[in-house]
Design an enzyme around this catalytic site. Sequence first.
Site, PDB file in Angstrom:
ATOM      1  N   HIS A 139     -51.966 -26.753  51.238  1.00 37.52           N
ATOM      2  CA  HIS A 139     -51.327 -25.498  50.825  1.00 37.52           C
ATOM      3  C   HIS A 139     -52.408 -24.537  50.311  1.00 37.52           C
ATOM      4  CE1 HIS A 139     -47.831 -23.231  49.177  1.00 37.52           C
ATOM      5  NE2 HIS A 139     -48.622 -22.962  48.147  1.00 37.52           N
ATOM      6  N   ASP A 178     -53.130 -20.888  48.635  1.00 38.88           N
ATOM      7  CA  ASP A 178     -52.506 -19.808  47.862  1.00 38.88           C
ATOM      8  C   ASP A 178     -53.354 -18.545  47.914  1.00 38.88           C
ATOM      9  OD1 ASP A 178     -50.092 -20.960  46.687  1.00 38.88           O
ATOM     10  OD2 ASP A 178     -51.479 -22.355  45.727  1.00 38.88           O
ATOM     11  N   MET A 233     -39.801 -21.084  44.642  1.00 38.74           N
ATOM     12  CA  MET A 233     -40.782 -21.154  43.553  1.00 38.74           C
ATOM     13  C   MET A 233     -40.125 -21.829  42.347  1.00 38.74           C
ATOM     14  SD  MET A 233     -43.656 -19.942  44.635  1.00 38.74           S
ATOM     15  CE  MET A 233     -44.482 -20.205  43.065  1.00 38.74           C
ATOM     16  N   ASP A 280     -42.607 -25.278  44.920  1.00 35.40           N
ATOM     17  CA  ASP A 280     -43.984 -24.948  44.546  1.00 35.40           C
ATOM     18  C   ASP A 280     -44.032 -24.545  43.079  1.00 35.40           C
ATOM     19  OD1 ASP A 280     -46.604 -24.148  44.469  1.00 35.40           O
ATOM     20  OD2 ASP A 280     -46.384 -22.489  45.895  1.00 35.40           O
ATOM     21  N   HIS A 329     -49.641 -19.565  51.742  1.00 36.55           N
ATOM     22  CA  HIS A 329     -48.612 -18.950  50.880  1.00 36.55           C
ATOM     23  C   HIS A 329     -49.154 -17.587  50.445  1.00 36.55           C
ATOM     24  CE1 HIS A 329     -46.332 -19.307  46.737  1.00 36.55           C
ATOM     25  NE2 HIS A 329     -45.886 -18.316  47.485  1.00 36.55           N
ATOM     26  N   MET A 362     -49.048 -14.523  48.423  1.00 37.70           N
ATOM     27  CA  MET A 362     -48.517 -13.827  47.241  1.00 37.70           C
ATOM     28  C   MET A 362     -49.198 -12.462  47.204  1.00 37.70           C
ATOM     29  SD  MET A 362     -48.458 -17.119  44.736  1.00 37.70           S
ATOM     30  CE  MET A 362     -49.634 -17.958  45.795  1.00 37.70           C
TER      31      MET A 362
HETATM   32  C1  DX5 Z   1     -48.651 -20.736  42.060  1.00 39.47           C
HETATM   33  C2  DX5 Z   1     -48.985 -21.267  43.429  1.00 39.47           C
HETATM   34  C3  DX5 Z   1     -48.929 -22.726  43.494  1.00 39.47           C
HETATM   35  C4  DX5 Z   1     -49.868 -23.437  42.542  1.00 39.47           C
HETATM   36  C5  DX5 Z   1     -49.075 -24.544  41.977  1.00 39.47           C
HETATM   37  O1  DX5 Z   1     -48.317 -19.410  42.098  1.00 39.47           O
HETATM   38  O2  DX5 Z   1     -48.135 -20.754  44.433  1.00 39.47           O
HETATM   39  O3  DX5 Z   1     -49.095 -23.210  44.819  1.00 39.47           O
HETATM   40  O4  DX5 Z   1     -51.033 -23.955  43.128  1.00 39.47           O
HETATM   41  O5  DX5 Z   1     -49.807 -25.131  40.973  1.00 39.47           O
HETATM   42  P1  DX5 Z   1     -49.232 -26.323  40.107  1.00 39.47           P
HETATM   43  O6  DX5 Z   1     -48.878 -27.426  41.056  1.00 39.47           O
HETATM   44  O7  DX5 Z   1     -50.372 -26.650  39.199  1.00 39.47           O
HETATM   45  O8  DX5 Z   1     -48.036 -25.811  39.377  1.00 39.47           O
HETATM   46 ZN    ZN Z   2     -48.229 -21.744  46.435  1.00 43.24          ZN
END
Ligand code: DX5
Ligand code: ZN
Length: 217
Positions: A34, A36, A138, A173, A69, A71
Amino acid sequence: MPARHVAPSILSADFARLGAHVDEVIAAGAHIIHVDVMDGHFVPPITIGPIIVSALREHVGPDIDLDVHLMIERPEKHVADFASAGATGITIHAEATPHVLYALDAVREGGCRAGLAVCPATPLTVFEEVAVDQALCMTVNPGWGGQPFIPTSPDKIRRLRALVGPDVPLMVDGGVSVKTAAACVEAGADWLVAGSAVFGTDDPGEAFRAIVAAAAG
Ligand code: DX5
Ligand code: ZN
């Protein structure tokens, strides 16, 4: 029913030795990595862009799923670059563009699975309007790793599963760990993204296997 996966998020990896860190979870059985992407607008932090996806693709070869992903605001402007860089799936946020359908189409035109994500406070109604190849719920507010799992998430996961049906992979996630994985699966999640619970440990391979075991119940 889609296959169940734990997808390590590189957000918590050591970027100075990203390839080696990713190799550890792949050796432990991870098939989905994954990635980010944050733009400093949709969420405050800035992370990485297509050149890292491209480097990762070269490093892991063709058989590993690179699930990106986004964002970022107006993701439709950037999905082609991530697709060319070697993404396998690209998930956009429903809150990030007024052109969700257009953006999902752009992802598919790039040859990738088109995913749609919603933040914790966003209603799920958009999933009544669009067909997706994968859905992301989320379970923390996006932007940072290491946040606690929002305890009301299983109810939302359950409602999202009912909306997308049994065949669409449903990803969760945020705050996924050995403690929360089983509740996510029980609520209907297939793909569990885990960042700090994997790469924030001394042994990411072992941590990955522990979450896989916890998800299996
Ligand atoms: C947060 C990201 C996640 C993040 C999750 O905005 O989209 O993918 O890496 O991290 P953990 O697993 O530490 O909550
Ligand atoms: Zn993510």
